[in-house]
Design a protein around this motif. Structure first.
Motif, PDB file in Angstrom:
ATOM      1  N   SER C  84       0.807  -1.226   0.000  1.00 38.26           N
ATOM      2  CA  SER C  84       0.000   0.000   0.000  1.00 38.26           C
ATOM      3  C   SER C  84       0.831   1.263   0.000  1.00 38.26           C
ATOM      4  O   SER C  84       0.523   2.227   0.692  1.00 38.26           O
ATOM      5  CB  SER C  84      -0.956   0.024   1.206  1.00 38.26           C
ATOM      6  OG  SER C  84      -1.813  -1.085   1.166  1.00 38.26           O
ATOM      7  N   VAL C  85       1.912   1.261  -0.737  1.00 40.72           N
ATOM      8  CA  VAL C  85       2.638   2.509  -1.003  1.00 40.72           C
ATOM      9  C   VAL C  85       2.868   2.591  -2.510  1.00 40.72           C
ATOM     10  O   VAL C  85       2.852   1.571  -3.193  1.00 40.72           O
ATOM     11  CB  VAL C  85       3.996   2.588  -0.263  1.00 40.72           C
ATOM     12  CG1 VAL C  85       3.801   2.900   1.190  1.00 40.72           C
ATOM     13  CG2 VAL C  85       4.782   1.324  -0.458  1.00 40.72           C
ATOM     14  N   TYR C  86       3.097   3.809  -2.972  1.00 43.41           N
ATOM     15  CA  TYR C  86       3.142   4.026  -4.412  1.00 43.41           C
ATOM     16  C   TYR C  86       4.539   3.824  -4.979  1.00 43.41           C
ATOM     17  O   TYR C  86       5.499   4.435  -4.527  1.00 43.41           O
ATOM     18  CB  TYR C  86       2.648   5.436  -4.740  1.00 43.41           C
ATOM     19  CG  TYR C  86       1.189   5.617  -4.427  1.00 43.41           C
ATOM     20  CD1 TYR C  86       0.783   6.152  -3.218  1.00 43.41           C
ATOM     21  CD2 TYR C  86       0.214   5.220  -5.344  1.00 43.41           C
ATOM     22  CE1 TYR C  86      -0.565   6.290  -2.928  1.00 43.41           C
ATOM     23  CE2 TYR C  86      -1.125   5.361  -5.054  1.00 43.41           C
ATOM     24  CZ  TYR C  86      -1.514   5.888  -3.850  1.00 43.41           C
ATOM     25  OH  TYR C  86      -2.843   6.023  -3.564  1.00 43.41           O
ATOM     26  N   ASP C  87       4.628   2.979  -5.993  1.00 41.58           N
ATOM     27  CA  ASP C  87       5.908   2.682  -6.641  1.00 41.58           C
ATOM     28  C   ASP C  87       6.549   3.925  -7.245  1.00 41.58           C
ATOM     29  O   ASP C  87       7.778   4.060  -7.260  1.00 41.58           O
ATOM     30  CB  ASP C  87       5.714   1.645  -7.758  1.00 41.58           C
ATOM     31  CG  ASP C  87       5.712   0.229  -7.214  1.00 41.58           C
ATOM     32  OD1 ASP C  87       5.214  -0.677  -7.915  1.00 41.58           O
ATOM     33  OD2 ASP C  87       6.220   0.034  -6.095  1.00 41.58           O
ATOM     34  N   GLU C  88       5.712   4.818  -7.800  1.00 42.93           N
ATOM     35  CA  GLU C  88       6.272   5.961  -8.539  1.00 42.93           C
ATOM     36  C   GLU C  88       6.729   7.101  -7.631  1.00 42.93           C
ATOM     37  O   GLU C  88       7.289   8.084  -8.110  1.00 42.93           O
ATOM     38  CB  GLU C  88       5.258   6.550  -9.525  1.00 42.93           C
ATOM     39  CG  GLU C  88       4.357   5.580 -10.246  1.00 42.93           C
ATOM     40  CD  GLU C  88       3.114   5.227  -9.444  1.00 42.93           C
ATOM     41  OE1 GLU C  88       3.119   4.130  -8.845  1.00 42.93           O
ATOM     42  OE2 GLU C  88       2.167   6.030  -9.393  1.00 42.93           O
ATOM     43  N   LEU C  89       6.411   6.988  -6.327  1.00 39.54           N
ATOM     44  CA  LEU C  89       6.822   8.058  -5.429  1.00 39.54           C
ATOM     45  C   LEU C  89       7.986   7.584  -4.569  1.00 39.54           C
ATOM     46  O   LEU C  89       8.212   6.391  -4.416  1.00 39.54           O
ATOM     47  CB  LEU C  89       5.655   8.477  -4.523  1.00 39.54           C
ATOM     48  CG  LEU C  89       4.384   8.952  -5.227  1.00 39.54           C
ATOM     49  CD1 LEU C  89       3.328   9.304  -4.180  1.00 39.54           C
ATOM     50  CD2 LEU C  89       4.662  10.154  -6.107  1.00 39.54           C
ATOM     51  N   SER C  90       8.711   8.538  -3.965  1.00 36.36           N
ATOM     52  CA  SER C  90       9.814   8.159  -3.093  1.00 36.36           C
ATOM     53  C   SER C  90       9.272   7.769  -1.724  1.00 36.36           C
ATOM     54  O   SER C  90       8.099   7.986  -1.417  1.00 36.36           O
ATOM     55  CB  SER C  90      10.779   9.333  -2.945  1.00 36.36           C
ATOM     56  OG  SER C  90      10.204  10.309  -2.101  1.00 36.36           O
ATOM     57  N   ALA C  91      10.148   7.205  -0.908  1.00 38.55           N
ATOM     58  CA  ALA C  91       9.738   6.793   0.436  1.00 38.55           C
ATOM     59  C   ALA C  91       9.226   7.997   1.218  1.00 38.55           C
ATOM     60  O   ALA C  91       8.170   7.956   1.852  1.00 38.55           O
ATOM     61  CB  ALA C  91      10.910   6.149   1.162  1.00 38.55           C
ATOM     62  N   GLN C 137       8.742  -3.677   2.482  1.00 39.38           N
ATOM     63  CA  GLN C 137       7.940  -4.103   3.618  1.00 39.38           C
ATOM     64  C   GLN C 137       8.141  -3.194   4.818  1.00 39.38           C
ATOM     65  O   GLN C 137       7.197  -2.878   5.534  1.00 39.38           O
ATOM     66  CB  GLN C 137       8.280  -5.552   3.974  1.00 39.38           C
ATOM     67  CG  GLN C 137       7.751  -6.530   2.946  1.00 39.38           C
ATOM     68  CD  GLN C 137       8.600  -7.785   2.867  1.00 39.38           C
ATOM     69  OE1 GLN C 137       9.634  -7.894   3.511  1.00 39.38           O
ATOM     70  NE2 GLN C 137       8.130  -8.746   2.086  1.00 39.38           N
ATOM     71  N   ARG C 138       9.376  -2.747   5.027  1.00 39.29           N
ATOM     72  CA  ARG C 138       9.620  -1.837   6.142  1.00 39.29           C
ATOM     73  C   ARG C 138       8.908  -0.514   5.923  1.00 39.29           C
ATOM     74  O   ARG C 138       8.413   0.122   6.847  1.00 39.29           O
ATOM     75  CB  ARG C 138      11.114  -1.624   6.363  1.00 39.29           C
ATOM     76  CG  ARG C 138      11.751  -2.754   7.175  1.00 39.29           C
ATOM     77  CD  ARG C 138      13.214  -2.505   7.427  1.00 39.29           C
ATOM     78  NE  ARG C 138      14.033  -2.850   6.282  1.00 39.29           N
ATOM     79  CZ  ARG C 138      15.099  -2.163   5.898  1.00 39.29           C
ATOM     80  NH1 ARG C 138      15.469  -1.076   6.547  1.00 39.29           N
ATOM     81  NH2 ARG C 138      15.795  -2.553   4.854  1.00 39.29           N
ATOM     82  N   LEU C 139       8.834  -0.082   4.664  1.00 45.47           N
ATOM     83  CA  LEU C 139       8.114   1.168   4.368  1.00 45.47           C
ATOM     84  C   LEU C 139       6.625   0.986   4.656  1.00 45.47           C
ATOM     85  O   LEU C 139       5.976   1.892   5.186  1.00 45.47           O
ATOM     86  CB  LEU C 139       8.333   1.576   2.915  1.00 45.47           C
ATOM     87  CG  LEU C 139       7.731   2.925   2.521  1.00 45.47           C
ATOM     88  CD1 LEU C 139       8.319   4.051   3.376  1.00 45.47           C
ATOM     89  CD2 LEU C 139       7.950   3.214   1.042  1.00 45.47           C
ATOM     90  N   ALA C 140       6.105  -0.212   4.330  1.00 49.48           N
ATOM     91  CA  ALA C 140       4.698  -0.483   4.614  1.00 49.48           C
ATOM     92  C   ALA C 140       4.442  -0.368   6.110  1.00 49.48           C
ATOM     93  O   ALA C 140       3.426   0.180   6.546  1.00 49.48           O
ATOM     94  CB  ALA C 140       4.315  -1.871   4.116  1.00 49.48           C
ATOM     95  N   VAL C 141       5.380  -0.901   6.893  1.00 47.23           N
ATOM     96  CA  VAL C 141       5.242  -0.821   8.345  1.00 47.23           C
ATOM     97  C   VAL C 141       5.261   0.639   8.787  1.00 47.23           C
ATOM     98  O   VAL C 141       4.439   1.079   9.597  1.00 47.23           O
ATOM     99  CB  VAL C 141       6.378  -1.622   9.027  1.00 47.23           C
ATOM    100  CG1 VAL C 141       6.387  -1.363  10.518  1.00 47.23           C
ATOM    101  CG2 VAL C 141       6.210  -3.108   8.753  1.00 47.23           C
ATOM    102  N   ALA C 142       6.204   1.415   8.235  1.00 44.02           N
ATOM    103  CA  ALA C 142       6.275   2.832   8.587  1.00 44.02           C
ATOM    104  C   ALA C 142       4.964   3.535   8.283  1.00 44.02           C
ATOM    105  O   ALA C 142       4.458   4.334   9.072  1.00 44.02           O
ATOM    106  CB  ALA C 142       7.422   3.500   7.833  1.00 44.02           C
ATOM    107  N   ARG C 143       4.382   3.209   7.115  1.00 37.93           N
ATOM    108  CA  ARG C 143       3.118   3.827   6.718  1.00 37.93           C
ATOM    109  C   ARG C 143       2.019   3.520   7.726  1.00 37.93           C
ATOM    110  O   ARG C 143       1.223   4.365   8.094  1.00 37.93           O
ATOM    111  CB  ARG C 143       2.694   3.333   5.335  1.00 37.93           C
ATOM    112  CG  ARG C 143       1.316   3.837   4.914  1.00 37.93           C
ATOM    113  CD  ARG C 143       0.755   3.108   3.715  1.00 37.93           C
ATOM    114  NE  ARG C 143       0.728   1.665   3.867  1.00 37.93           N
ATOM    115  CZ  ARG C 143      -0.106   0.990   4.624  1.00 37.93           C
ATOM    116  NH1 ARG C 143      -1.024   1.623   5.327  1.00 37.93           N
ATOM    117  NH2 ARG C 143      -0.021  -0.321   4.698  1.00 37.93           N
TER     118      ARG C 143
END
Lengths: 225, 226, 232
Positions: C84-91, C137-143
């Motif tokens: 659930s984060v966007y591929d085209e955007l940065s973290a 996956q870590r970014l998903a957790v951050a989100r």
């Protein structure tokens, strides 16, 4: 109970249709300018009215589904839409036949025929949409929303095409003229007959839809076990 | 206002994502130019004929090319299950719809504003005679196209054959709006100022826009969640 | 008041009941592990709790309110099957976006903070498209944690995580539980989940077959609940 309703209404429709066919072919004289073919109007116009009624009914059942989430209303929506689509197709075909006999052409973009065609495309889209969604609850919800959009569009479509044809007049397919009182009765009775027929067909289709739903859920049970 | 702020957050996100990849907008532009070229071969119109068919041709181009952009609207949320994150976020369905519709509107208008001069050059048509009225009609017609395209993108987001299904459903619905826009555009390109009979078309277009925008704002949440 | 409560929830697909009279509670500060075989209905139930779909019958309450309420959504964090984060955007762009959607006072700052907490600060401007699986996956957790949700709903969060991501998630969940937040997670990874869980619920073909506190016995033998309560 429903079986009795189907047979009962079907019988009444059959009687009315028989009476009307007799009247149409045996009793009423040929029309002045058109000859034999004018008799098609007894089916062409009631078919359109029946289709309109079907559209109104499905809009109501779609809204009711969204409010109650009872799948019975979804089943009614699809059954009545299919029947309405069939009657609208009958309207288009009878119109086309009439045009071929009278004007020598199979089709013309006059306001009424064009509107009927666009509405047919709209509701055919409803059936196509349903076919693309497997899961019954999602299918019911999505198609109900689409149905509302389609129904709201219908008057806008009819008005816009009529206005377009007012600006670019073309030979009107039916011409105006009043109906002879003798013909009026037959026309009304035929409308009633067609509406009854629509109800009968919808009930049959409804039954089929409900059985299908039962089968689907039994199949899911079987897979789960 | 929260609603407006969130709408703009969504709109900015969609625009940023699209402008970074430019997939849809490039496809739409290429498509529009190709159709314009093809039509000139197919019909090889004279000057008078060109003006008469300008409205029809332009709006067919806009509708077809625009659909390429509009379909992506909710389709872009499917990879990675981003749609879940949007549905879970504390924004109303109306804000989500409006944000996406605004972003789509900007993108489609951009394609149209490039297509118009190209049309003028290829077909040797002076189209700037009634430029402000033309831009108004462009905006109204494009908004109608955008609203229907966006809500139907949401309707078809999870279904089979989404790419085929959405356009098939959208075009019949758009007929009144396209009709109005075509008629108005034809008159404006011919140099006639808006007035008289055109008013009915204008009102029809506005009514179409208002009715379907309202319907979409209300129903988006139902479409996505249940 | 329970943090999460499912009261007599049924979910139908057509006429088929995927969930049958599910009654479930998670108190504030609890960590509920929702276990069950594939197809038992864990994801279906979790998605209803998260407000992604509606129950056919019965209701779900989060702190007494409907999960679809705007205020309730603000307090819930979700990790589903996708990141659930966007591929085209940065973290950083992704987290700032969600920060703004959740109306955080300083979205940029919160985003940076959570990038640091998940070890992604060095790739903050990298596009998600270029990330490794573990980083995604870590970014998903951050989100999910970004807006300090009171309730965390996780659908099989440990599946396909690499070791580093598992460690990050476990650490963050422990911290969240220590802060009094509530966690409901469905899982196949019994070992990792049972370490954190305070309660366990077993879902079997749409029905709750077991719902109680996690015992040391379960920790010692993760298959214990299945052995005793699951029908084959």
């Amino acid at each position: 109970m429903r079986e009795k309703l189907i047979y009962g209404l079907g019988a009444i429709a059959a009687v009315l249709l028989a009476r009307d066919l007799y009247s149409i072919f045996m009793q009423l004289p040929d029309e002045a300018s058109q000859g034999m073919i004018y008799r098609i109007i007894f089916f062409h116009v009631p078919a359109a009215i029946t289709a309109m009624l079907c559209a109104a009914v499905t809009c109501i059942t779609s809204v009711t589904y969204l409010l109650t989430r009872n799948l019975k209303f979804d089943a009614i929506s699809v059954a009545v839409t299919e029947v309405g689509l069939a009657f609208l197709a009958a309207n288009l075909v009878t119109g086309s036949i009439w045009g071929r006999i009278i004007w020598g052409i199979w089709w013309t973009w006059d306001a009424r025929l064009t509107s009927a065609l666009v509405c047919w495309l709209l509701y055919a889209g409803y059936l196509m949409l349903r076919r693309a969604i497997e899961e019954p609850t999602a299918r019911a919800r999505i198609s109900a929303v689409f149905n509302i959009f389609a129904f709201v569009d219908v008057p806008i479509v009819i008005f816009s095409i009529k206005w377009w044809r007012t600006q670019h007049p073309q030979p009107v397919f039916w011409g105006g003229g009043s109906i002879d009182p003798a013909m009026y009765l037959t026309a009304v009775l035929n409308l009633v007959a067609l509406i009854l027929l629509a109800v009968v067909l919808s009930l049959i289709r409804l039954r089929q839809e409900e059985v299908q739903r039962e089968i689907d859920s039994i199949r899911r049970y079987a897979h789960a076990v | 206002m929260d609603f407006l702020r969130q709408t703009l957050v969504i709109a900015r996100k969609d625009l940023r994502a699209e402008l970074r990849t430019k997939e849809a907008i490039n496809a739409a532009l290429a498509f529009s130019i190709v159709i314009l070229v093809l039509f000139s071969f197919a019909f090889d119109p004279g000057e008078q004929e060109t003006v008469e068919m300008s409205g029809g041709l332009l709006w067919i181009v806009f509708a077809f090319a625009g659909t390429l952009v509009l379909n992506r609207s909710f389709a872009r949320e499917v990879p990675n299950d981003c749609l879940d994150a949007l549905v879970a976020a504390p924004i109303s369905g109306a804000a989500l719809f409006l944000g996406k519709a605004l972003a789509n509107f900007v993108l489609v208008i951009a394609v149209e504003l490039v297509s118009l001069p190209v049309f003028g050059i290829f077909y040797n048509v002076h189209w700037t005679g009634q430029i402000w009225s033309l831009l108004l009609v462009l905006a109204l017609g494009t908004w109608g196209l955008t609203v229907i395209g966006t809500i139907f993108s949401a309707l078809t987001v999870n279904i089979r054959l989404r790419e085929l299904m959405a356009p098939l459903l959208v075009y019949p619905m758009l007929i009144p709006a396209l009709m109005s826009a075509m008629k108005l555009t034809m008159d404006l390109i011919a140099g006639k100022p808006l007035g008289g009979e055109d008013e009915v078309w204008l009102r029809l277009l506005v009514a179409f826009d208002v009715i379907f925008t309202a319907l979409s704002l209300v129903l988006l949440e139902t479409v996505l969640v249940g | 008041m329970s943090a999460v409560a499912a009261e007599g929830v049924w979910k139908f697909y057509g006429d088929y009941p995927a969930l049958r009279d599910v009654i479930l509670h998670a108190e504030p500060g609890a960590c509920l592990a929702l276990i069950g075989r594939n197809g038992a209905g864990k994801t279906t139930l979790l998605r209803i709790i998260g407000g992604f779909s509606k129950a056919g019958r019965g209701q779900v309450r989060i702190f007494g309110n409907d999960p679809r309420d705007t205020e309730t959504r603000r307090r819930v964090g979700w990790i589903g099957h996708g990141i659930s984060v966007y591929d085209e955007l940065s973290a950083l762009e992704n987290l700032s976006l969600f920060g703004r959607l959740y109306n955080l006072p300083d979205p940029q700052k919160s985003a940076m903070e959570w990038l640091e907490r998940t070890g992604l600060e060095r790739v903050k401007d990298g596009l998600v498209r270029e990330f490794s699986r573990g980083m995604r996956q870590r970014l998903a957790v951050a989100r999910a944690f970004l807006h300090q949700p009171s309730v965390l709903l996780l659908d099989e969060p440990f599946t396909a995580l690499d070791d580093r991501a598992i460690a990050v998630l476990q650490r963050l969940l422990r911290e969240a539980l220590a802060e009094g937040r509530t966690v409901v997670m469905s899982t196949h990874q019994l070992r990792e989940a049972l370490e954190l869980a305070t309660h366990v619920a077993l879902l079997n073909r749409g029905k709750i077959a077991f719902h109680g506190a996690r015992t040391p016995q379960m920790l010692a033998d993760p298959g214990w609940v299945y052995a005793h309560y699951d029908e084959a």
